[in-house]
Design a protein around this motif. Structure first.
Motif, PDB file in Angstrom:
ATOM      1  N   LEU A  91    -123.528  68.545  27.978  1.00  8.49           N
ATOM      2  CA  LEU A  91    -124.172  68.372  26.666  1.00  8.49           C
ATOM      3  C   LEU A  91    -125.653  68.023  26.831  1.00  8.49           C
ATOM      4  CD1 LEU A  91    -121.327  66.327  24.988  1.00  8.49           C
ATOM      5  CD2 LEU A  91    -122.244  68.447  24.057  1.00  8.49           C
ATOM      6  N   THR A  97    -126.728  67.991  22.704  1.00  3.14           N
ATOM      7  CA  THR A  97    -126.681  66.628  22.128  1.00  3.14           C
ATOM      8  C   THR A  97    -127.511  66.521  20.851  1.00  3.14           C
ATOM      9  OG1 THR A  97    -128.352  66.172  23.785  1.00  3.14           O
ATOM     10  CG2 THR A  97    -126.185  65.223  24.157  1.00  3.14           C
ATOM     11  N   TYR A  99    -127.404  68.279  18.363  1.00  3.59           N
ATOM     12  CA  TYR A  99    -126.618  68.609  17.161  1.00  3.59           C
ATOM     13  C   TYR A  99    -125.541  67.576  16.873  1.00  3.59           C
ATOM     14  CZ  TYR A  99    -128.431  73.190  18.609  1.00  3.59           C
ATOM     15  OH  TYR A  99    -129.226  74.216  19.013  1.00  3.59           O
ATOM     16  N   LEU A 100    -125.403  66.554  17.750  1.00  2.02           N
ATOM     17  CA  LEU A 100    -124.238  65.673  17.640  1.00  2.02           C
ATOM     18  C   LEU A 100    -124.652  64.206  17.673  1.00  2.02           C
ATOM     19  CD1 LEU A 100    -122.260  67.434  20.486  1.00  2.02           C
ATOM     20  CD2 LEU A 100    -121.631  67.598  18.109  1.00  2.02           C
ATOM     21  N   ASP A 101    -123.835  63.363  17.058  1.00  3.73           N
ATOM     22  CA  ASP A 101    -124.029  61.915  17.190  1.00  3.73           C
ATOM     23  C   ASP A 101    -122.757  61.338  17.773  1.00  3.73           C
ATOM     24  OD1 ASP A 101    -126.556  61.267  16.220  1.00  3.73           O
ATOM     25  OD2 ASP A 101    -125.891  61.731  14.172  1.00  3.73           O
ATOM     26  N   PHE A 102    -122.916  60.416  18.727  1.00  5.68           N
ATOM     27  CA  PHE A 102    -121.732  59.833  19.368  1.00  5.68           C
ATOM     28  C   PHE A 102    -121.641  58.346  19.106  1.00  5.68           C
ATOM     29  CE2 PHE A 102    -122.412  63.662  21.798  1.00  5.68           C
ATOM     30  CZ  PHE A 102    -121.117  64.111  22.004  1.00  5.68           C
ATOM     31  N   PRO A 227    -117.515  61.916  19.182  1.00  2.00           N
ATOM     32  CA  PRO A 227    -118.541  62.411  18.257  1.00  2.00           C
ATOM     33  C   PRO A 227    -118.201  62.116  16.788  1.00  2.00           C
ATOM     34  CG  PRO A 227    -117.180  64.226  19.047  1.00  2.00           C
ATOM     35  CD  PRO A 227    -116.649  62.976  19.701  1.00  2.00           C
ATOM     36  N   TYR A 229    -117.699  62.877  12.986  1.00  2.00           N
ATOM     37  CA  TYR A 229    -117.132  64.071  12.338  1.00  2.00           C
ATOM     38  C   TYR A 229    -116.124  64.813  13.208  1.00  2.00           C
ATOM     39  CZ  TYR A 229    -120.850  63.177   9.033  1.00  2.00           C
ATOM     40  OH  TYR A 229    -121.679  62.554   8.130  1.00  2.00           O
ATOM     41  N   GLU A 233    -116.818  69.341  16.274  1.00  2.00           N
ATOM     42  CA  GLU A 233    -118.279  69.507  16.343  1.00  2.00           C
ATOM     43  C   GLU A 233    -118.717  70.055  17.708  1.00  2.00           C
ATOM     44  OE1 GLU A 233    -120.629  68.475  13.659  1.00  2.00           O
ATOM     45  OE2 GLU A 233    -118.656  68.905  12.831  1.00  2.00           O
ATOM     46  N   LEU A 234    -117.918  69.793  18.752  1.00  2.00           N
ATOM     47  CA  LEU A 234    -118.338  70.178  20.109  1.00  2.00           C
ATOM     48  C   LEU A 234    -118.401  71.694  20.296  1.00  2.00           C
ATOM     49  CD1 LEU A 234    -116.371  67.484  22.125  1.00  2.00           C
ATOM     50  CD2 LEU A 234    -118.841  67.644  21.963  1.00  2.00           C
ATOM     51  N   GLY A 237    -121.353  73.115  18.508  1.00  2.00           N
ATOM     52  CA  GLY A 237    -122.654  72.846  19.140  1.00  2.00           C
ATOM     53  C   GLY A 237    -122.960  73.875  20.218  1.00  2.00           C
TER      54      GLY A 237
END
Length: 447
Positions: A91, A97, A99-102, A227, A229, A233-234, A237
């Motif tokens: 990622l 990364t 596009y994503l929040d963890f 992540p 949502y 999401e993975l 992305g």
């Protein structure tokens, strides 16, 4: 669609989307199709909640108490990311990364004698843990220090252990560790599902414990990330990454036939047209005649209105039930997330129990885990076949991914990705290959 591609990918599961992204970054012309109207295949997140009820053919629709259906994103396959593991590296290198929040998962727990305990993984925690007696703690601490200092390239750190020949069973003997400690070290730190690892050379186990400790060191609460949502999401992305590099995506596209010539793939037929290709990647559902069944996994999605008991009211956690504790061959896992991750309505929790099926009554096998979750508002039971490819694809150039196993993290999935990459390109997978080209097009101006 009547075009020639280097690679056609069928199915938008995580494995397929990562490979599609990597191939596109490496300059290959990629066409990516999925018969479903949504991303994720087996590894998608289902929303709204009504859709989940439909999918599991429940007669009713969700009760009012479940809140708004749109607030739910329920993973069909529960997994966390190891903070220092291979998927996080993928990622970071591909910059997916952005596009994503963890969020960090709040705790990791292990089951012993019907109770759950926090997994000790630092010296301080080990000394404070109720899992062990006083002398056991000192021996375990010595063992952890040995693992932390171990370097396979420096024999001075071996302390008489040969990483290539000494078995893990002998390493445990050397530190005089008792059965309970061996259980949680092998299953909750090294994350093995069975005890087969005890009689093979110890290097892999030592590296797995190091991965756990290094992942934990990054954020402190647990070694796992999840992540916002949901896991769906993975794949999306990585699909965006592929599209940025010119990959073509088609959802809701039926696959009528895989066209072979002289035992080698030459294209895919859909709605009367043939897209030609040199190589094909797909999940097992697209090529039932080229995969074999390798077991089953049971997964039970449980909706709760409360955190799990004895987890300090964590809004996310993992519980591992080592097989020895419940007279089984493989561990039972519980992954719990909640409204804090934007996957459930306010005040609701989702706990997913999973394990490898060993008997003809899979639901009875996971009873010990369900007892920890009571009361359960609603459960959804899925028993899935696990498939693996029957050949390595060298001749046919058809490369099938493996089904997602019962582990609660993505390390085995990443091993499959690296394995397929090597079979397709003839070279070892190197994270450096995934670095985006410097003056890359992001669809936005880089300052």
């Amino acid at each position: 669609m009547d075009e020639e591609y280097d690679v056609i990918v069928l199915g938008t599961g995580l494995t397929e989307c990562i490979l599609s992204g990597i191939m596109s970054v490496n300059g290959k012309k990629v066409l990516h199709m999925d018969r479903n109207p949504y991303y994720g295949g087996e590894s998608s997140s289902i929303t709204p909640l009504e859709e989940l009820y439909k999918r599991f053919t429940l007669p009713d629709s969700p009760p009012e108490s479940m809140g708004r259906g749109r607030d739910w994103n329920v993973d069909l396959i529960p997994k966390f990311l190891m903070a220092n593991g291979q998927l996080v590296k993928m990622l970071l290198y591909t910059e997916v990364t952005r596009y994503l929040d963890f969020k960090v998962v709040e705790g990791s727990f292990v089951y012993k004698g019907g109770k759950i305990y926090k997994v000790p993984s630092t010296e301080t925690e080990a000394l404070a843990s109720n899992l062990m007696g006083m002398f056991e703690k000192r021996r375990f601490r010595k063992f952890l220090v040995f693992v932390a200092n171990f370097d396979e390239n420096d024999p001075k750190t071996f302390e008489g252990v040969d990483p290539k020949t000494t078995t893990m069973r002998d390493v445990y003997k050397k530190f005089d560790l008792g059965q309970d400690v061996i259980d949680f070290t092998g299953h909750a730190l090294a994350l093995y599902r069975t005890d087969d690892y005890l009689d093979v050379p110890c290097l892999e186990t030592i590296n797995r414990i190091k991965l756990y400790s290094e992942s934990l060191a990054r954020y402190g609460k647990s070694p796992y990330l999840y992540p916002l949502y949901g896991l769906g999401e993975l794949p999306q992305g990585f699909a965006r990454l592929s599209a940025i590099y010119g990959g073509t995506y088609m959802l809701n596209k039926p696959v009528d036939d895989i066209v072979m010539e002289g035992g080698k793939v030459i294209g895919v037929k859909s709605e009367g047209e043939v897209a030609r290709c040199k190589q094909l990647i797909c999940d097992p559902s697209y090529i039932p005649d080229r995969v074999r069944k390798a077991g089953q996994v049971i997964r039970v999605i449980c909706i709760l209105s409360h955190p799990i008991k004895n987890t300090n009211d964590a809004n996310s956690c993992q519980i591992i039930i080592p097989q020895n504790q419940v007279n089984r061959n493989s561990d039972i896992y519980v992954c719990m997330i909640s409204y804090a991750h934007n996957v459930a309505a306010q005040g609701k929790y989702i706990a997913i129990v999973s394990t490898t099926v060993e008997t003809s009554e899979p639901e009875a096998e996971i009873e010990p885990a369900l007892e920890l979750l009571e009361p359960i508002d609603q459960k959804f039971v899925a028993i899935s076949d696990l498939y693996e490819p029957t050949d390595d694809g060298t001749e046919s150039q058809v490369f099938a991914s493996r089904s997602y196993d019962a582990t609660t993290h993505f390390e085995t999935t990443c091993n499959d990705i690296k394995d397929i990459y090597k079979r397709m390109t003839g070279t070892d997978f190197d994270f450096e290959n995934m670095k985006r080209k410097q003056n890359d097009v992001f669809g936005e101006d880089e300052q």
